[in-house]
Design a protein around this motif. Structure first.
Motif, short mmCIF file in Angstrom:
data_model
loop_
_atom_site.label_atom_id
_atom_site.label_comp_id
_atom_site.label_asym_id
_atom_site.label_seq_id
_atom_site.Cartn_x
_atom_site.Cartn_y
_atom_site.Cartn_z
N ALA A 47 44.42 35.36 45.49
CA ALA A 47 45.23 36.10 44.53
C ALA A 47 44.76 35.83 43.11
N THR A 48 44.73 36.88 42.29
CA THR A 48 44.33 36.70 40.90
C THR A 48 44.97 37.77 40.05
N VAL A 49 45.15 37.48 38.78
CA VAL A 49 45.77 38.45 37.86
C VAL A 49 44.90 38.56 36.62
N ASP A 50 44.79 39.77 36.07
CA ASP A 50 44.03 39.96 34.84
C ASP A 50 44.72 41.02 33.98
N ASP A 51 44.49 40.95 32.69
CA ASP A 51 45.14 41.86 31.75
C ASP A 51 44.16 42.70 30.97
N ASP A 78 37.12 39.15 40.67
CA ASP A 78 37.43 37.73 40.87
C ASP A 78 37.59 37.38 42.35
N SER A 136 48.65 44.74 33.41
CA SER A 136 48.41 43.49 34.10
C SER A 136 48.20 43.85 35.57
N THR A 138 47.38 42.52 39.43
CA THR A 138 47.23 41.44 40.39
C THR A 138 46.50 41.99 41.60
N LEU A 140 45.17 41.12 45.48
CA LEU A 140 45.28 40.20 46.61
C LEU A 140 44.15 40.49 47.58
N ASP B 33 37.88 31.37 40.11
CA ASP B 33 38.04 32.80 39.86
C ASP B 33 39.40 33.31 40.31
N ALA B 34 39.87 32.78 41.41
CA ALA B 34 41.13 33.25 41.98
C ALA B 34 41.76 32.10 42.75
N ALA B 35 43.06 32.19 42.98
CA ALA B 35 43.74 31.17 43.78
C ALA B 35 43.59 31.53 45.25
N LEU B 90 52.03 33.90 40.11
CA LEU B 90 50.98 33.95 39.10
C LEU B 90 51.62 34.48 37.83
N ASN B 126 46.81 34.13 33.72
CA ASN B 126 45.88 34.68 32.76
C ASN B 126 46.54 34.64 31.39
N ARG B 134 54.37 39.26 26.04
CA ARG B 134 54.73 39.93 27.28
C ARG B 134 54.36 39.03 28.43
#
Lengths: 323, 323
Positions: A47-51, A78, A136, A138, A140, B33-35, B90, B126, B134
């Motif tokens: 799992a990863t999140v980016d904006d 990612d 944003s 996310t 998976l 890079d990611a969880a 996250l 992030n 936000r």
């Protein structure tokens, strides 16, 4: 003036999104409290999140499709950099209610076009009012436990490989800001980047790959993460750094040094990975010879070094910083 | 003036966060890079994202701990409303670089205090620069396939239950905006809501529960989602609606009608669920008698109805709208 997203309203927008949902592995969709997805038993979840933030990562001059595309490109890259398979994504959009529905529709097309191309499913999201646009995302993914590629793991003597040419994204960003022409080849590289989702997943399954990362902040900075986490250094063969077509000319016209420019260009989404040299031909068979570009070697001495004009130089680990 | 997050820098902040990560089931943490997280084989993954936006959901007068707490409370409540167990989250933070490190530290404490109380692990995040704050929070949970509780599923004759008293969050929001005193009981209910994570998971395992949702937009609006999706209506016993302590007095002092006020109060995070009456005692044994409050019945006629002064009235499905 067309309709705004304020005119359509939250539930109208959700209905619109619902019609564009991916379906693979999706059990319960955005109409409910949360999405429910199926994964393979035994796999881990990545799992990863980016904006992507207005006036930081894009301006209102950008094609809305590009904003949606880049939002998901960045976070799915990612997942690939871990060796995983990107499968689902959730988008959270903050936007002023005056945002046109046309912008929203094209933004969403960008995200779903990317998703279709790479077999990802949009499974959820959220929309909030705010004074400027922020997206944003996310993503998976799933990964068999043995496939995880971390930033640590690079060993002295390993060769450093790149999956493709760099410099194009940053050059494209500058060219697009000057010309506002999204059809130029370099501008496209910035506006619609193609992360190495297929290659990352395959490299995850290759035991010989000792460390991996994607270039999001710039080659030097991202390689630096591998080096710091692996407690090693790197020697780079300057002449072997592959430049994206047009970058050399772009730099010479502006009096910039092409290699230096390319080494700190962010949002490239090529993968950097390390492996012992003897495994190179095997890896080439897996992802294609042209995507296994040796550009240096892991060394014991900390730092990033190269020879230029017969002299050993040390690079700063420069790149994009978020603050 | 103390240090700003711009002074600390992105990597300093990531280090700070890293020291506060949860560990359960976490295989690879935020430094990469990611969880990567482990889930139980056979379980589905439940995923949801929610946003808290400055000047929409909070102002800079709010205790920073409350912003972090509410960010995760809101999205984990959605997992409970599906019948799932919230496990990982996250956080994506957009903030101006002038934001003080003290604000950031307390914001993160709010999120991790919530996580500790409910056994969630922060697994990634992030940080981006932007012109206002936000917070976008993605929560991941797990759920055995048979436990999924949707908005559809309510049947004519089912009793409608609430897990607790309502109205406190909206009253607390108003009182806090007037007094700026975070220690008042009602203000606390708004600033540090306690979603029904344990109860939601237990109710997921109860076959008799036919539909479930959490109150995020307001009782009438959220019950409305169950009704629309189940293609039914509801009769509400006005006198049975449980008011949060202090709401009655709060409303009378302001000339507001307490029940109407409570029925449209958002961010309550109590659960609304439906089940046949004969199962009530069994459900009471599972989550406690005081959390199984019958407040109405599912009827065939579309709409939400109640008797007031001997007359049948129809409620509008009002509540919080994001636009």
């Amino acid at each position: 003036m067309g309709k705004t997203i304020g005119d359509i309203g939250e539930f109208g927008l959700i209905e619109f999104i619902r019609d564009r949902l991916g379906e693979q592995g999706l059990i319960v969709d955005v109409g409910d409290d949360a999405a429910v997805v199926a994964t393979n038993p035994g796999d881990f979840v990545v799992a990863t999140v980016d904006d992507i933030v207005q006036d930081v990562h894009f301006t209102l001059d950008y094609p809305p499709r590009s904003v949606g595309w880049r939002a998901i490109a960045s976070s799915s890259s990612d997942i690939a950099a871990m060796g995983g398979k990107a499968r689902f994504f959730l988008i959270s959009l903050v936007a002023p209610e005056e945002t046109t529905f046309s912008w929203f529709r094209r933004f969403l097309s960008g995200a779903t076009d990317f998703a279709r191309r790479f077999n990802l499913a949009l499974v959820g999201g959220n929309i909030s009012n705010g004074d400027s646009i922020r997206v944003s995302t996310t993503t998976l993914g799933t990964i068999p436990p043995g496939h995880i590629k971390r930033r640590c793991g690079a060993k002295v003597g390993d060769i450093i490989y790149l999956t493709g040419a760099i410099g194009g994204s940053q050059a494209g960003r500058i060219i697009f800001s000057e010309t506002k022409n999204p059809r130029l080849r370099l501008a496209k590289r910035h506006l619609f980047p193609v992360p190495r989702l297929v290659e990352g997943k395959i490299l995850g399954a290759v035991f010989a790959v000792s460390a991996m990362i994607d270039i999001s902040d710039g080659f030097l900075q991202d390689l630096g993460h591998i080096l710091t986490n692996s407690d090693v250094g790197a020697y780079i063969d300057i002449d072997d750094i592959p430049l994206f077509p047009g970058v050399d000319r772009f730099c010479r016209e502006r009096g910039l040094e092409p290699i230096e420019f390319a080494l700190s260009s962010g949002e490239e989404y090529e993968l950097i990975f390390t492996a012992e040299e003897k495994y190179a031909s095997g890896i080439e068979e897996e992802i294609g010879e042209e995507k296994v570009i040796p550009i240096g070697e892991i060394v014991a001495k900390k730092g990033i070094f190269a020879k230029r004009g017969g002299k050993l130089i040390k690079f700063p680990q420069a790149g994009w910083r978020h603050f």
